[in-house]
Design an enzyme around this catalytic site. Structure first.
Site, PDB file in Angstrom:
ATOM      1  N   ARG A   1      46.871  29.959  38.477  1.00 16.35           N
ATOM      2  CA  ARG A   1      46.058  30.215  39.668  1.00 16.35           C
ATOM      3  C   ARG A   1      44.621  29.700  39.496  1.00 16.35           C
ATOM      4  NH1 ARG A   1      45.507  35.958  40.854  1.00 16.35           N
ATOM      5  NH2 ARG A   1      43.840  35.021  42.033  1.00 16.35           N
TER       6      ARG A   1
ATOM      7  N   ASP B   1      34.581  46.947  52.013  1.00 13.45           N
ATOM      8  CA  ASP B   1      33.710  47.698  52.916  1.00 13.45           C
ATOM      9  C   ASP B   1      32.392  46.977  53.204  1.00 13.45           C
ATOM     10  OD1 ASP B   1      33.412  48.188  50.172  1.00 13.45           O
ATOM     11  OD2 ASP B   1      32.255  50.005  50.496  1.00 13.45           O
TER      12      ASP B   1
ATOM     13  N   CYS C   1      44.041  44.377  43.403  1.00 12.39           N
ATOM     14  CA  CYS C   1      44.737  43.377  42.598  1.00 12.39           C
ATOM     15  C   CYS C   1      44.716  43.828  41.149  1.00 12.39           C
ATOM     16  CB  CYS C   1      44.113  42.007  42.760  1.00 12.39           C
ATOM     17  SG  CYS C   1      42.559  41.863  41.884  1.00 12.39           S
TER      18      CYS C   1
ATOM     19  N   ARG D   1      44.491  36.636  47.486  1.00 11.17           N
ATOM     20  CA  ARG D   1      43.621  37.755  47.810  1.00 11.17           C
ATOM     21  C   ARG D   1      42.334  37.293  48.502  1.00 11.17           C
ATOM     22  NH1 ARG D   1      39.395  40.181  47.155  1.00 11.17           N
ATOM     23  NH2 ARG D   1      39.349  42.373  47.658  1.00 11.17           N
TER      24      ARG D   1
ATOM     25  N   ARG E   1      39.088  46.405  44.414  1.00 13.08           N
ATOM     26  CA  ARG E   1      38.505  45.350  45.240  1.00 13.08           C
ATOM     27  C   ARG E   1      38.368  45.702  46.722  1.00 13.08           C
ATOM     28  NH1 ARG E   1      39.914  39.726  42.293  1.00 13.08           N
ATOM     29  NH2 ARG E   1      37.829  39.274  42.971  1.00 13.08           N
TER      30      ARG E   1
ATOM     31  N   LYS F   1      37.290  26.654  41.326  1.00 10.36           N
ATOM     32  CA  LYS F   1      38.168  27.419  42.225  1.00 10.36           C
ATOM     33  C   LYS F   1      37.345  28.316  43.146  1.00 10.36           C
ATOM     34  CE  LYS F   1      40.223  31.351  40.811  1.00 10.36           C
ATOM     35  NZ  LYS F   1      40.008  32.497  41.711  1.00 10.36           N
ATOM     36  N   ASN F   2      36.393  29.028  42.567  1.00  7.73           N
ATOM     37  CA  ASN F   2      35.657  30.012  43.367  1.00  7.73           C
ATOM     38  C   ASN F   2      34.677  29.386  44.349  1.00  7.73           C
ATOM     39  OD1 ASN F   2      37.075  31.977  42.124  1.00  7.73           O
ATOM     40  ND2 ASN F   2      35.388  32.806  40.905  1.00  7.73           N
TER      41      ASN F   2
ATOM     42  N   ILE G   1      31.555  45.207  36.278  1.00 13.05           N
ATOM     43  CA  ILE G   1      31.929  44.727  37.618  1.00 13.05           C
ATOM     44  C   ILE G   1      33.289  45.279  38.089  1.00 13.05           C
ATOM     45  CG2 ILE G   1      32.216  42.700  39.115  1.00 13.05           C
ATOM     46  CD1 ILE G   1      29.444  42.743  37.961  1.00 13.05           C
TER      47      ILE G   1
ATOM     48  N   ASP H   1      34.151  37.070  34.677  1.00 16.97           N
ATOM     49  CA  ASP H   1      35.306  36.171  34.516  1.00 16.97           C
ATOM     50  C   ASP H   1      35.350  35.498  33.144  1.00 16.97           C
ATOM     51  OD1 ASP H   1      36.021  36.818  37.064  1.00 16.97           O
ATOM     52  OD2 ASP H   1      35.505  34.887  37.965  1.00 16.97           O
TER      53      ASP H   1
HETATM   54  C1  UD1 Z   1      34.246  36.918  43.106  1.00 19.68           C
HETATM   55  C2  UD1 Z   1      35.080  35.927  42.325  1.00 19.68           C
HETATM   56  C3  UD1 Z   1      35.686  36.582  41.100  1.00 19.68           C
HETATM   57  C4  UD1 Z   1      34.581  37.224  40.263  1.00 19.68           C
HETATM   58  C5  UD1 Z   1      33.730  38.153  41.120  1.00 19.68           C
HETATM   59  C6  UD1 Z   1      32.517  38.712  40.365  1.00 19.68           C
HETATM   60  C7  UD1 Z   1      35.886  34.430  44.052  1.00 19.68           C
HETATM   61  C8  UD1 Z   1      37.048  33.897  44.822  1.00 19.68           C
HETATM   62  N1  UD1 Z   1      36.131  35.420  43.189  1.00 19.68           N
HETATM   63  O1  UD1 Z   1      35.117  37.962  43.548  1.00 19.68           O
HETATM   64  O2  UD1 Z   1      36.363  35.592  40.335  1.00 19.68           O
HETATM   65  O3  UD1 Z   1      35.186  37.972  39.231  1.00 19.68           O
HETATM   66  O4  UD1 Z   1      33.218  37.446  42.269  1.00 19.68           O
HETATM   67  O5  UD1 Z   1      31.730  37.677  39.882  1.00 19.68           O
HETATM   68  O6  UD1 Z   1      34.780  33.933  44.166  1.00 19.68           O
HETATM   69  N2  UD1 Z   1      32.548  45.414  46.089  1.00 19.68           N
HETATM   70  C9  UD1 Z   1      32.588  46.561  46.881  1.00 19.68           C
HETATM   71  N3  UD1 Z   1      32.772  46.398  48.231  1.00 19.68           N
HETATM   72  C10 UD1 Z   1      32.919  45.170  48.811  1.00 19.68           C
HETATM   73  C11 UD1 Z   1      32.862  44.007  47.990  1.00 19.68           C
HETATM   74  C12 UD1 Z   1      32.672  44.178  46.627  1.00 19.68           C
HETATM   75  O7  UD1 Z   1      32.472  47.683  46.396  1.00 19.68           O
HETATM   76  O8  UD1 Z   1      33.076  45.091  50.030  1.00 19.68           O
HETATM   77  C13 UD1 Z   1      32.340  45.567  44.620  1.00 19.68           C
HETATM   78  C14 UD1 Z   1      33.564  45.110  43.813  1.00 19.68           C
HETATM   79  O9  UD1 Z   1      34.514  46.134  43.677  1.00 19.68           O
HETATM   80  C15 UD1 Z   1      32.917  44.732  42.496  1.00 19.68           C
HETATM   81  C16 UD1 Z   1      31.556  44.182  42.919  1.00 19.68           C
HETATM   82  O10 UD1 Z   1      31.327  44.654  44.231  1.00 19.68           O
HETATM   83  O11 UD1 Z   1      32.723  45.868  41.699  1.00 19.68           O
HETATM   84  C17 UD1 Z   1      31.422  42.693  42.910  1.00 19.68           C
HETATM   85  O12 UD1 Z   1      32.542  42.118  43.544  1.00 19.68           O
HETATM   86  P1  UD1 Z   1      32.442  40.736  44.339  1.00 19.68           P
HETATM   87  O13 UD1 Z   1      31.240  39.992  43.879  1.00 19.68           O
HETATM   88  O14 UD1 Z   1      32.566  41.025  45.791  1.00 19.68           O
HETATM   89  O15 UD1 Z   1      33.746  39.980  43.849  1.00 19.68           O
HETATM   90  P2  UD1 Z   1      34.627  38.970  44.684  1.00 19.68           P
HETATM   91  O16 UD1 Z   1      33.800  38.228  45.662  1.00 19.68           O
HETATM   92  O17 UD1 Z   1      35.857  39.668  45.176  1.00 19.68           O
END
Ligand code: UD1
Length: 421
Positions: A401, A127, A119, A95, A124, A25-26, A331, A309
């Site tokens: 999902r 920035d 979510c 999302r 999430r 999925k990811n 995380i 995950d």
């Molecule tokens: C992706 C995965 C999700 C997995 C996560 C961590 C997909 C569709 N989803 O989510 O299943 O749980 O990686 O392996 O691939 N953060 C910020 N600012 C930002 C972006 C992220 O502070 O702009 C923080 C987040 O709150 C979190 C950390 O960075 O604490 C990592 O998140 P991120 O790797 O971005 O997760 P996703 O890409 O949303």
């Protein structure tokens, strides 16, 4: 009154047999977004039949792309892209639709979408994504929950993330492949899904180096051409089914699976006493027909650390193993929502902030539960396979999902699982 569809599981049956693991999925979601960047046709094979992928296809159609699915094959023709705005209704469906931002900026120089918001598992923020696009020359306006982004010409930049983010790394890659000049991403996420995206884009003509390491370099090219590509196997679905095999002290063979992408999941399962081998390049064998014990501590971390995950299904397993396991979730701040439900089955788990202490018990008993998020729901299914009597799990839409046919897959290896109310 509508009748709620639930998963009904009678626990205590040993799982034995073979499961073919779905496409990731990811990986599929950023790949579907990436197709927007390509002239001509892309054909994705092994694309999982999940609601989120359906939502991504609806976004592609709304942008003017041809998009059609036949089983696990999705064909996209992005020659006809005519829009750059994603409606709030479509944004709400998924999302991860934020991933279209980089692709749309790269292809059309603009995009308009609504804030994805938080979510179930955390706030999430986005920035890192927005700051990186600004560095690449995009003008961004945020108003009333809406983001408007435009760039006469995106240019390469040196981007350094405070912490590795999977989504932000992918979004910058998507924006950078057609940008002018070279982009460097420092402290990039190293997840296998990043490599899958880089492999697809490279096949389409992009110039990307260092995917899978902390520094990714992207040299912008003039255009990309679609190709035929197979989505990588889902490592989290694989981890979930391995936990299901282990919790029933069973024996399971996963096909269409890649052990090298599982990272720390393998040594952790070995620590519990399971035997686990990869062979033939695309199969994983697990044998748990032995006395197992709790691993001591699990700390989730960006890849190659233990994946957040896989934490919930692993926690379900640990709840049934002699000994104590300490989990530290680094995380997402709200990733223990399954704990209260596992406790209803008789699990002994205490949480404080980011720490959960799991004391293994030798008996769980069935109860009525509600899935709270995707992986939390998977943890409930895992625990229910061990619990004596019947467990009913509501809000299965969360589970659907991310798992293509969890009911059929587990039934095929001997679990007593069905849908009912
Ligand atoms: C992706 C995965 C999700 C997995 C996560 C961590 C997909 C569709 N989803 O989510 O299943 O749980 O990686 O392996 O691939 N953060 C910020 N600012 C930002 C972006 C992220 O502070 O702009 C923080 C987040 O709150 C979190 C950390 O960075 O604490 C990592 O998140 P991120 O790797 O971005 O997760 P996703 O890409 O949303």
């Amino acid at each position: 009154m509508s009748v709620q569809r639930r998963l009904i599981i009678k626990g205590g049956r040993r799982i034995e047999g073979e499961i073919a693991v779905q496409g990731a999925k990811n990986s599929a979601l950023p790949l579907l977004a990436a197709a927007v960047l390509c002239k001509g046709q892309t054909e994705f094979h092994n694309c999982p039949e999940l609601s989120d992928c359906g939502a991504a296809c609806r976004i592609l159609s709304s942008l003017g792309c041809g998009c059609r699915r036949e089983g696990k094959v999705v064909c996209i023709n992005a020659s006809t892209v005519s829009g750059s705005a994603i409606s709030e209704r479509l944004m709400r469906e998924m999302r991860s639709s934020i991933i279209f931002m980089g692709a749309l900026l790269g292809r059309t120089g603009q995009c308009r979408l609504s804030f994805p918001g938080g979510c179930e598992i955390g706030s999430r923020p986005i920035d890192f994504h927005l700051e990186a696009f600004r560095q690449m020359g995009a003008k961004i306006r945020e108003e009333h929950g809406c983001i408007e982004c435009s760039a006469a010409k995106l240019r390469g930049a040196k981007i350094s993330f405070p912490i590795p983010s999977v989504g932000a790394t992918e979004n910058v890659m998507l924006a950078a492949v057609l940008a002018e000049g070279t982009t460097e991403i420092h402290n990039a996420a190293r997840e296998p899904e990043i490599c899958d995206l880089a492999n697809y884009l490279t096949r389409c003509g992009a110039k990307i180096g260092g995917a899978g390491t902390g520094t990714i370099t992207i040299e912008g090219v003039k255009e990309l051409n679609g190709c035929s590509y197979t989505v990588m196997p889902d490592r989290i679905a694989a981890a979930t089914y391995l936990c299901c095999g282990a919790i029933t002290r069973g024996e399971i063979l996963l096909t269409k699976a890649d052990i090298s992408s599982l990272g720390l999941i393998v040594p952790v399962l070995e620590q519990t006493g399971c035997s686990i081998y990869g062979f033939g390049g695309d199969s994983i064998y697990l044998n748990a027909r032995k006395t197992l014990k709790a691993p001591q501590s699990i700390r989730t971390a960006p890849y190659p650390g233990f994946p957040t995950d896989a934490q919930p299904p692993l926690m379900a397993l640990c709840a049934t193993l002699p000994g104590t396991t300490i989990f530290v979730e680094t995380i997402f701040e709200n990733r223990y929502r399954h704990v209260s439900e596992l406790t209803r089955l008789g699990a002994k788990i205490n949480t404080e902030g980011r720490v959960a202490v799991v004391e293994g018990v030798n008996r769980l008993t069935g109860a009525e539960l509600e899935a709270c998020d995707l992986r939390g729901g998977a943890a409930m299914v895992t625990a229910a396979l061990f619990a004596e009597g019947t467990t009913k799990i509501g809000k299965t839409c969360y589970i659907e999902r991310g798992y293509e046919d969890i009911e059929g897959s587990l039934k095929s290896v001997g679990a007593d699982i069905r849908t009912g109310n």
